[in-house]
Design a protein around this motif. Structure first.
Motif, mmCIF file in Angstrom:
data_model
loop_
_atom_site.group_PDB
_atom_site.id
_atom_site.type_symbol
_atom_site.label_atom_id
_atom_site.label_comp_id
_atom_site.label_asym_id
_atom_site.label_seq_id
_atom_site.Cartn_x
_atom_site.Cartn_y
_atom_site.Cartn_z
ATOM 1 N N ALA A 41 0.854 -1.185 0.000
ATOM 2 C CA ALA A 41 0.000 0.000 0.000
ATOM 3 C C ALA A 41 0.891 1.236 0.000
ATOM 4 O O ALA A 41 1.866 1.310 0.743
ATOM 5 C CB ALA A 41 -0.913 0.012 1.224
ATOM 6 N N VAL A 42 0.573 2.187 -0.860
ATOM 7 C CA VAL A 42 1.317 3.441 -0.948
ATOM 8 C C VAL A 42 0.357 4.587 -0.643
ATOM 9 O O VAL A 42 -0.643 4.772 -1.349
ATOM 10 C CB VAL A 42 1.949 3.626 -2.342
ATOM 11 C CG1 VAL A 42 2.613 4.994 -2.447
ATOM 12 C CG2 VAL A 42 2.963 2.522 -2.612
ATOM 13 N N LEU A 43 0.651 5.335 0.408
ATOM 14 C CA LEU A 43 -0.198 6.443 0.829
ATOM 15 C C LEU A 43 0.505 7.756 0.505
ATOM 16 O O LEU A 43 1.572 8.051 1.034
ATOM 17 C CB LEU A 43 -0.469 6.352 2.330
ATOM 18 C CG LEU A 43 -0.944 4.988 2.846
ATOM 19 C CD1 LEU A 43 -1.158 5.037 4.350
ATOM 20 C CD2 LEU A 43 -2.211 4.546 2.126
ATOM 21 N N GLY A 44 -0.090 8.524 -0.389
ATOM 22 C CA GLY A 44 0.531 9.752 -0.877
ATOM 23 C C GLY A 44 1.283 9.447 -2.154
ATOM 24 O O GLY A 44 2.218 8.639 -2.150
ATOM 25 N N THR A 45 0.860 10.088 -3.243
ATOM 26 C CA THR A 45 1.441 9.748 -4.548
ATOM 27 C C THR A 45 2.107 10.963 -5.194
ATOM 28 O O THR A 45 1.869 11.285 -6.353
ATOM 29 C CB THR A 45 0.366 9.169 -5.490
ATOM 30 O OG1 THR A 45 -0.707 10.113 -5.624
ATOM 31 C CG2 THR A 45 -0.184 7.863 -4.949
ATOM 32 N N ASN B 27 3.784 8.318 2.598
ATOM 33 C CA ASN B 27 4.530 9.387 1.918
ATOM 34 C C ASN B 27 3.784 10.713 1.938
ATOM 35 O O ASN B 27 3.865 11.499 0.995
ATOM 36 C CB ASN B 27 4.772 9.005 0.451
ATOM 37 C CG ASN B 27 5.248 7.582 0.272
ATOM 38 O OD1 ASN B 27 6.416 7.299 0.390
ATOM 39 N ND2 ASN B 27 4.323 6.667 -0.013
ATOM 40 N N VAL B 28 3.031 10.981 2.989
ATOM 41 C CA VAL B 28 2.267 12.231 3.053
ATOM 42 C C VAL B 28 3.229 13.374 3.339
ATOM 43 O O VAL B 28 4.385 13.157 3.700
ATOM 44 C CB VAL B 28 1.145 12.152 4.099
ATOM 45 C CG1 VAL B 28 0.212 10.987 3.796
ATOM 46 C CG2 VAL B 28 1.696 12.034 5.510
ATOM 47 N N PRO B 29 2.791 14.631 3.159
ATOM 48 C CA PRO B 29 3.684 15.782 3.344
ATOM 49 C C PRO B 29 4.388 15.796 4.700
ATOM 50 O O PRO B 29 3.875 15.267 5.692
ATOM 51 C CB PRO B 29 2.745 16.980 3.189
ATOM 52 C CG PRO B 29 1.679 16.489 2.259
ATOM 53 C CD PRO B 29 1.469 15.051 2.647
ATOM 54 N N GLU B 30 5.570 16.411 4.724
ATOM 55 C CA GLU B 30 6.419 16.438 5.922
ATOM 56 C C GLU B 30 5.856 17.396 6.972
ATOM 57 O O GLU B 30 6.397 18.478 7.217
ATOM 58 C CB GLU B 30 7.847 16.845 5.544
ATOM 59 C CG GLU B 30 8.617 15.760 4.816
ATOM 60 C CD GLU B 30 9.036 14.619 5.740
ATOM 61 O OE1 GLU B 30 9.782 14.863 6.699
ATOM 62 O OE2 GLU B 30 8.601 13.481 5.494
ATOM 63 N N SER C 206 7.415 4.678 7.167
ATOM 64 C CA SER C 206 7.314 6.073 6.744
ATOM 65 C C SER C 206 8.525 6.441 5.898
ATOM 66 O O SER C 206 9.664 6.096 6.238
ATOM 67 C CB SER C 206 7.242 7.006 7.957
ATOM 68 O OG SER C 206 7.274 8.365 7.540
ATOM 69 N N SER C 207 8.279 7.147 4.820
ATOM 70 C CA SER C 207 9.365 7.620 3.952
ATOM 71 C C SER C 207 9.947 8.946 4.442
ATOM 72 O O SER C 207 10.740 9.558 3.729
ATOM 73 C CB SER C 207 8.850 7.800 2.519
ATOM 74 O OG SER C 207 8.425 6.579 1.976
ATOM 75 N N THR C 208 9.563 9.377 5.616
ATOM 76 C CA THR C 208 9.965 10.692 6.111
ATOM 77 C C THR C 208 11.459 10.944 5.949
ATOM 78 O O THR C 208 12.287 10.063 6.217
ATOM 79 C CB THR C 208 9.592 10.872 7.597
ATOM 80 O OG1 THR C 208 10.019 12.166 8.039
ATOM 81 C CG2 THR C 208 10.248 9.810 8.464
#
Length: 322
Positions: A7-11, A86-89, A113-115
């Motif tokens: 699952a990828v959240l934020g594209t 991957n939602v905004p920082e 989290s990709s943070t």
């Protein structure tokens, strides 16, 4: 590795990069992004780079049709083996989304989290169900080509989930760097930020343009860093006695005011120097064309790095002189 559901959240740029890598490795991808044009943008991006992915090498099971967009976050994550956020920082937003994911995902799922900046201990604070599976898995753009992913666990993270994540990312031809602790900005971004700050000072002081700063890296230390990194590069600078002599010879220079690591004030004048400088560098070449050029170069460079032993580069193989 058998096909899994990701699952990828934020594209945005990073989220779409993850989607491309997951698809290229034959996995199913469930995507969620509330933006009305998210699906269209992602599909357009995947179409544009699919040839590049094929050149780099894709799984026999790879298919663009393995991508599904969902209207609800909970639907996207409930059957996923790995959820990549991957939602905004923004700390509050990330914590809110991760808490939603923690409540909806199956207990065995890895939540990553990709943070680029926040520590996992902070991000898992509001996760009351299974905070032990919350990790940071920080990639580098373009995610579908650059192999490094920095993995960090928080105070509540169980080591087994970091090990599962390491195995999973490695199966997708990535190079996981499992951190021994957690720090803001992780490792790669802290190093890049140090050079970025110094570059801003050089441009701000009128010593060099953005193009000249880039040349100083591309045709100088960047060539060596691509294979050896900063420490092994300096080890060679010490001659036959290696790092010991290098530190004796150049260690005192660390006390000299060569660097100004505190960032300069981002004034309107400095901003304009940087904006106009990079615009002049790129000229009439579009961002799309620059990205394609970058990707072609990366594929060639990574092929060369593989020939030289690549990972970890510090533990070099003996060079075959035949």
């Amino acid at each position: 590795m058998a096909q899994k559901t990701m699952a990828v959240l934020g594209t945005g740029v990073i989220g779409n990069g993850w989607i491309a890598r997951f698809l290229a490795n034959g996995h199913k991808v469930n995507a969620f992004d509330p933006a009305p044009d998210a699906k269209e943008k992602t599909e357009k991006m995947i179409d544009a780079i699919w040839t590049t992915l094929e050149e780099y090498g894709i799984s026999n099971e790879a298919a663009k049709e393995n991508l599904t967009f969902y209207n609800e976050l909970e639907e996207a994550v409930k059957e996923a083996d790995l959820i990549q956020e991957n939602v905004p920082e923004q700390e509050a937003l990330k914590k809110k989304v991760l808490a939603q994911v923690d409540a909806a995902a199956k207990p065995t799922a890895i939540i990553a989290s990709s943070t680029s900046g926040y520590m996992p201990s902070v991000l898992q604070e509001d996760c009351v169900h299974h905070p032990e599976r919350i990790i940071v898995a920080h990639p580098f753009n373009p995610v579908y080509l650059i192999p490094l992913v920095e993995i960090a666990g928080g105070k509540q993270t169980e080591r087994s989930y970091m090990e599962k994540a390491e195995e999973l990312y490695e199966s997708m031809h990535m190079k996981p760097l499992v951190m021994k602790g957690e720090i803001d900005g992780h490792i790669g971004d802290r190093l890049m930020e140090a050079i970025w700050r110094e570059g801003l000072h050089i441009v701000n002081d009128g010593v060099a343009t953005t193009e000249e700063v880039d040349k100083a890296i591309v045709y100088g230390p960047g060539l060596r860093w691509a294979l050896m990194g900063p420490f092994l590069t300096l080890h060679l600078a010490g001659g036959k006695d290696g790092m010991r002599h290098m530190l004796e010879q150049f260690g005192p220079a660390l006390k000299l005011p060569w660097t100004r690591l505190v960032a300069p004030e981002l004034t309107e004048e400095l901003s304009e120097k940087v904006i106009s400088g990079t615009a002049e560098q790129s000229g009439e070449i579009s961002i799309d064309d620059l990205e394609h050029r970058r990707d072609r170069f990366l594929i060639k460079l990574m092929g060369l790095l593989e020939e030289e032993g690549f990972w970890p580069a510090e533990r070099l193989i003996s060079y075959d002189r035949k």
